[in-house]
Design a protein around this motif. Structure first.
Motif, mmCIF file in Angstrom:
data_model
loop_
_atom_site.group_PDB
_atom_site.id
_atom_site.type_symbol
_atom_site.label_atom_id
_atom_site.label_comp_id
_atom_site.label_asym_id
_atom_site.label_seq_id
_atom_site.Cartn_x
_atom_site.Cartn_y
_atom_site.Cartn_z
ATOM 1 N N UNK A 47 81.191 -70.909 -89.343
ATOM 2 C CA UNK A 47 80.105 -71.738 -88.823
ATOM 3 C C UNK A 47 80.469 -73.209 -88.766
ATOM 4 N N UNK A 48 81.113 -73.707 -89.797
ATOM 5 C CA UNK A 48 81.525 -75.110 -89.807
ATOM 6 C C UNK A 48 82.604 -75.366 -88.754
ATOM 7 N N UNK A 49 83.488 -74.398 -88.552
ATOM 8 C CA UNK A 49 84.522 -74.543 -87.519
ATOM 9 C C UNK A 49 83.894 -74.552 -86.123
ATOM 10 N N UNK A 50 82.888 -73.720 -85.909
ATOM 11 C CA UNK A 50 82.191 -73.726 -84.617
ATOM 12 C C UNK A 50 81.505 -75.064 -84.402
ATOM 13 N N UNK A 54 82.285 -77.561 -81.296
ATOM 14 C CA UNK A 54 81.254 -78.094 -80.409
ATOM 15 C C UNK A 54 81.286 -79.621 -80.373
ATOM 16 N N UNK A 55 81.543 -80.234 -81.511
ATOM 17 C CA UNK A 55 81.645 -81.689 -81.550
ATOM 18 C C UNK A 55 82.808 -82.213 -80.727
ATOM 19 N N UNK A 61 83.887 -86.002 -79.294
ATOM 20 C CA UNK A 61 84.600 -86.586 -80.422
ATOM 21 C C UNK A 61 86.025 -86.046 -80.465
ATOM 22 N N UNK A 62 86.919 -86.811 -81.058
ATOM 23 C CA UNK A 62 88.287 -86.319 -81.228
ATOM 24 C C UNK A 62 88.346 -85.452 -82.484
ATOM 25 N N UNK A 63 89.413 -84.690 -82.601
ATOM 26 C CA UNK A 63 89.606 -83.862 -83.795
ATOM 27 C C UNK A 63 89.697 -84.749 -85.030
#
Length: 91
Positions: A47-50, A54-55, A61-63
């Motif tokens: 979930x946090x990776x998704x 999305x960000x 936003x950049x990685x």
């Protein structure tokens, strides 16, 4: 504000996993809580990776910008789950 909402969603998912673990075990509460915490961690990592994906892809936003937010979003509920797991096993 979005980060706080996502962390709250993670905590809600943790509660659901703890309840599910308790229902699956059906015996002592400690075993069910430990199982729920173990079920939660990979789900929340996904979930946090998704949320990070999305960000990056939709919010622009950049990685490098999203990585610290990902760590915070994952870490807060994961630390709570780890504490529940630790206390359940010791308990």
């Amino acid at each position: 504000m979005h980060t706080i909402k996502v962390i709250a969603i993670g905590c809600a998912l943790l509660v659901l996993c703890l309840v599910a673990g308790r229902l699956l075990i059906g015996g002592p509460a400690a075993g069910g809580l430990a199982l729920g915490a173990k079920m939660f961690l990979p789900l929340w990592l996904a979930g946090a990776a998704i949320n990070m994906w999305l960000g990056v892809t939709r919010a622009g936003y950049s990685v490098a910008d999203e990585a610290p937010v990902f760590l915070l979003v994952f870490a807060v509920p994961a630390l709570i789950a780890g504490a529940v797991w630790w206390f359940a096993v010791r308990g």
